[in-house]
Design an enzyme around this catalytic site. Structure first.
Site, PDB file in Angstrom:
ATOM      1  N   GLU A 435       0.822  -1.217   0.000  1.00 22.54           N
ATOM      2  CA  GLU A 435       0.000   0.000   0.000  1.00 22.54           C
ATOM      3  C   GLU A 435       0.854   1.265   0.000  1.00 22.54           C
ATOM      4  OE1 GLU A 435      -2.831  -0.483  -0.810  1.00 22.54           O
ATOM      5  OE2 GLU A 435      -3.074  -2.576  -0.236  1.00 22.54           O
ATOM      6  N   GLY A 436       1.964   1.212  -0.717  1.00 20.37           N
ATOM      7  CA  GLY A 436       2.914   2.322  -0.745  1.00 20.37           C
ATOM      8  C   GLY A 436       3.948   2.120   0.330  1.00 20.37           C
TER       9      GLY A 436
END
Length: 567
Positions: A435-436
């Site tokens: 998620e990053g």
């Protein structure tokens, strides 16, 4: 000792005694009927009971057996399908979904508490429903009427699960390199072709259908991220026909063995566009932002689970006499030894502060959606934009480092599988990546959200925190010092070199994380029954580290060279 148990009284303490959630929710017309403390407590207690009795006992067997791939099909570990079916049929995925979509219309913060409990209990299991709410919001805001009619209720209820198909072998953080193609068909749909990797829950037997949300490029699309569109591909069509979507394999991973991380191949699969052509990232970020808050909650939950194990062990394990013990030759439990107290109290400080920040963020999400005052909605949006990357990055890093510290409490016993603590270390590591990555979160905070407006939004947030009642003089001084530093040093020197802000980003995020923790602990200190030992542990190290991080940024700005990375 091996099975996590939710401590719902701790969640309730933060919600009602510290954050006064019932008062915040009463200000929102859409939420006022759900602001009843007794109702919210009942939901949280029931959630804790389900998580503790149904989901937590599957954690170890899920890790040891793992998801199994054979000929394109994935079989989940024993008990997983049955428990997930019980989960959605009991209504847990629909807590915060709109009533008109089959949801219960409860506050987002209740869903946040549930997901903290779920991730602490069984990280691998929780990966499956973890993307549901983001997928639901994505379709709700960007889907056509036909897509809403077909999928919205199924996603809101959790009867069908969803994936987020972004990453390709050559395109990870840089989604502008995505090559998956979508060719228009005569019937208004698209033929989607390409390969996606690292797809959590891309194939499994938990639900009867899987909804894939896929970033792809139309034939006439420009290069780069602005050329991406978002598409929906179901595992099964409405007529029961299987889509041309194939799971080529699942990855062998360090942790979360019960979650199938899939390589997915789309062979001219029939797809429907979600939102406008070329606006795929706009639609997908609805899903990604929801996921980033949940990953921050993963960090808090996993750290709490590791602390529970270590604390229970420390209360029973007897070794040498603790310093200051009055009885010579007596073997004391290791919880009395300062070295062990330091480890345990530090993790408790992170857990307690993280809960305050995460639950406040969830309350701000509802405020942003529902408050009648535009200024309150703007302030809530500012909080969520600036705080979410900090929560995701700082608390996932602490989940891994803190779980490793908790393993240390066990000594040699922690390094073997019998006690279950080593699983938390392995499972927690991935949250720093997906998620990053945490580095991407730091860049997002400084380069994309702070510098473009000359730090105006951040200055406003810092001033609001300093003005809140109950803040200590030291916290106010630190908030003001950081605000002045950003305005006088960071912003003016941002263009000193193209890489200057990127050298600062990690220390910048960490400094803001420490300030948010100080704010949170000031809030905790004004509430009744605050945890005194964790409180004391926090103040012992927060300001020395804050001063050190500020010094590192000063060095970088003066020399143009990066300060050494912290170990």
């Amino acid at each position: 000792m091996n099975v996590y148990q939710p401590r719902t009284s701790e969640h309730a303490f933060v919600l009602f005694d510290v954050l006064r959630a019932h008062e915040r929710l009463a200000e929102l017309p859409a939420m006022s009927e759900h602001a009843d403390t007794a109702l919210l407590l009942q939901v949280i207690d029931e959630a804790g009971r389900f998580v503790g009795e149904v989901v937590a006992p599957l954690n170890r067997s899920g890790d040891e057996i793992g998801a199994q791939w054979k000929a394109g099909a994935v079989t989940m570990p024993p008990g997983f399908r049955e428990s997930y079916q019980a989960f959605w049929q009991a209504g847990w995925p629909s807590l915060a979904c709109a009533v008109e979509d089959g949801g219960q219309g409860l506050p987002t913060v209740v869903e946040a508490v549930l997901h903290e409990q779920l991730n602490a209990a069984n990280h691998g299991w929780t990966m499956a429903p973890g993307l549901l709410h983001g997928a639901y919001e994505c379709i709700r805001h960007h889907g056509s009427d036909a897509l809403k009619a077909r999928y919205l209720n199924k996603l809101a209820s959790g009867e069908w699960l969803a994936t987020m198909c972004l990453t390709e072998p050559h395109a990870g953080s840089d989604l502008g390199l995505v090559q998956t193609k979508a060719v228009p068909l005569a019937n208004g749909r698209f033929a989607l072709s390409g390969t996606k990797i690292f797809i959590s829950g891309g194939e499994h037997d938990l639900s009867d259908n899987i909804v894939h949300l896929v970033l792809a490029r139309l034939p006439d699309a420009p290069p780069g991220p602005k050329g991406l569109s978002l598409f929906l591909v179901p595992k099964f069509e409405a007529d029961g026909q299987r889509s041309a979507v194939h799971c080529e394999r699942i990855e062998e991973k360090m942790g979360i063995h019960a979650s199938p991380t899939c390589v997915m191949r789309f062979d001219e699969a029939a797809a429907s566009i979600v939102g406008e052509p070329g606006k795929g990232l706009n639609a997908m970020f609805v899903m990604m932002n929801a996921a980033r808050l949940l990953v921050g909650l993963q960090g808090i939950g996993l750290l709490d689970a590791a602390w529970q194990k270590a604390n229970a062990y420390a209360q029973e394990r007897r070794q040498m006499r603790a310093p200051g013990s009055s009885k010579a030759g007596r073997a004391d439990v290791i919880a009395l030894h300062p070295a062990i107290q330091r480890i345990l109290q530090t993790q408790r400080a992170w857990i307690a502060a993280g809960r305050v920040i995460a639950y406040r963020t969830a309350l701000e999400l509802d405020t942003q959606k529902h408050h009648p005052d535009a200024a309150k909605r703007e302030a809530a949006a500012r909080w969520c934009s600036l705080v979410t990357p900090v929560l995701k990055s700082a608390w996932t890093e602490q989940a891994f480092c803190g779980a490793s510290a908790c393993l240390q409490v066990f000594g040699g016993h922690g390094y073997v599988r019998e006690w279950g603590i080593e699983q938390h270390v392995r499972d927690a590591r991935v949250a720093m990546i997906y998620e990053g990555t945490n580095e991407i979160q730091a860049i997002d905070l400084l380069v994309r959200k702070t510098l473009p407006d000359g730090a105006a939004a951040l200055q406003t947030l810092l001033a609001e925190l300093a003005a809140e009642p109950g803040q200590s003089q030291r916290t106010r001084q630190a908030l003001q010092a950081f605000s002045a530093f950003v305005q006088e040093q960071v912003v003016p020197h941002a263009d000193a070199g193209p890489d200057q802000p990127f050298w600062l980003a990690d220390d910048f995020l960490r400094s803001l994380a420490l300030l948010l923790m100080a704010w949170a602990w000031d809030r905790l200190a004004t509430a009744p029954d605050v945890e005194a030992t964790a409180h004391a542990a926090f103040w012992r190290w927060v300001w020395p580290e804050f001063d050190m991080r500020m010094g590192m940024m000063n060095t970088t700005l003066k020399t143009g060279q990066p300060a050494p990375a912290m170990l």
